[in-house]
Design a protein around this motif. Structure first.
Motif, PDB file in Angstrom:
ATOM      1  N   ASP A  58      46.463 -38.418  38.649  1.00 28.82           N
ATOM      2  CA  ASP A  58      45.855 -38.728  39.951  1.00 28.82           C
ATOM      3  C   ASP A  58      46.416 -39.990  40.600  1.00 28.82           C
ATOM      4  OD1 ASP A  58      44.099 -36.786  38.945  1.00 28.82           O
ATOM      5  OD2 ASP A  58      42.513 -38.138  38.483  1.00 28.82           O
ATOM      6  N   TRP A  90      44.505 -31.897  30.018  1.00 25.60           N
ATOM      7  CA  TRP A  90      43.618 -31.357  30.974  1.00 25.60           C
ATOM      8  C   TRP A  90      42.338 -31.838  31.194  1.00 25.60           C
ATOM      9  CZ3 TRP A  90      38.841 -29.497  29.734  1.00 25.60           C
ATOM     10  CH2 TRP A  90      38.512 -29.049  28.336  1.00 25.60           C
ATOM     11  N   THR A  96      45.585 -34.793  37.058  1.00 31.52           N
ATOM     12  CA  THR A  96      45.290 -33.906  38.039  1.00 31.52           C
ATOM     13  C   THR A  96      45.422 -32.485  37.089  1.00 31.52           C
ATOM     14  OG1 THR A  96      46.041 -35.315  39.642  1.00 31.52           O
ATOM     15  CG2 THR A  96      45.907 -32.881  40.281  1.00 31.52           C
ATOM     16  N   LYS A  97      44.465 -31.581  37.568  1.00 28.80           N
ATOM     17  CA  LYS A  97      44.496 -30.292  36.819  1.00 28.80           C
ATOM     18  C   LYS A  97      45.495 -29.167  37.451  1.00 28.80           C
ATOM     19  CE  LYS A  97      41.127 -32.456  34.437  1.00 28.80           C
ATOM     20  NZ  LYS A  97      41.251 -33.774  34.394  1.00 28.80           N
ATOM     21  N   ASP A 100      48.449 -27.080  42.014  1.00 31.55           N
ATOM     22  CA  ASP A 100      47.632 -26.490  43.203  1.00 31.55           C
ATOM     23  C   ASP A 100      46.455 -27.088  43.580  1.00 31.55           C
ATOM     24  OD1 ASP A 100      46.103 -26.160  40.888  1.00 31.55           O
ATOM     25  OD2 ASP A 100      46.427 -23.982  40.800  1.00 31.55           O
ATOM     26  N   GLN A 101      46.227 -28.255  42.863  1.00 32.60           N
ATOM     27  CA  GLN A 101      44.981 -29.078  43.496  1.00 32.60           C
ATOM     28  C   GLN A 101      45.351 -29.780  44.637  1.00 32.60           C
ATOM     29  OE1 GLN A 101      41.677 -29.023  41.596  1.00 32.60           O
ATOM     30  NE2 GLN A 101      42.827 -27.305  41.089  1.00 32.60           N
ATOM     31  N   LEU A 102      46.714 -29.958  45.043  1.00 32.44           N
ATOM     32  CA  LEU A 102      47.541 -30.785  46.076  1.00 32.44           C
ATOM     33  C   LEU A 102      47.819 -29.840  47.172  1.00 32.44           C
ATOM     34  CD1 LEU A 102      49.551 -33.261  44.085  1.00 32.44           C
ATOM     35  CD2 LEU A 102      47.123 -33.624  44.873  1.00 32.44           C
TER      36      LEU A 102
END
Length: 134
Positions: A58, A90, A96-97, A100-102
């Motif tokens: 993160d 995870w 950050t998981k 694709d979260q960004l």
């Protein structure tokens, strides 16, 4: 964020920018053809394959997002289990998981470690698209 720009085919048609975050960067480096030139910047007109390799925390998420935003129209590759979904970390609150979260991801290459030849195949496919569309 410092990153390598590799002229994969030696003709500045397709370059690979590796946002190397952790151990998967070793695997992505093994995919690079021997003797591929390293460049200081992305050449004008080159198709960019942006590889995010390794654990995305993160704390680094904003920097990675800005780095990818600076590469508009790049083919984004999430390379390795950590970049794809957080990997074995995870459930850590600081991880950050997945990339694709960004940003939108075009290709996922899972594995721990991920296979270098899979990255080479993706870059070859991008090259074929470039040649087909001029």
């Amino acid at each position: 964020m410092p990153h390598a720009v590799v002229d994969w085919f030696g003709d500045q048609s397709v370059v690979v920018v590796d946002l190397a975050l952790a151990c998967c960067a070793i695997e992505s480096e093994f995919a690079v053809p021997a003797g591929a030139p390293r460049l200081a910047a992305v050449p004008d007109g080159a198709r960019v394959v942006a590889v995010v390799s390794g654990t995305l925390t993160d704390a680094l998420a904003g920097l990675v997002a800005r780095s990818l935003a600076a590469l508009p129209d790049a083919h984004v590759v999430s390379f390795g289990a950590c970049a794809c979904a957080g990997g074995p970390y995870w459930d850590a609150g600081s991880v950050t998981k997945g990339v694709d979260q960004l940003v939108a991801v075009d290709t996922y290459i899972a594995g721990c470690p991920p296979p270098p030849e899979a990255l080479a195949r993706v870059v070859e496919q991008v090259r074929e698209e470039v040649l087909a569309h001029g």
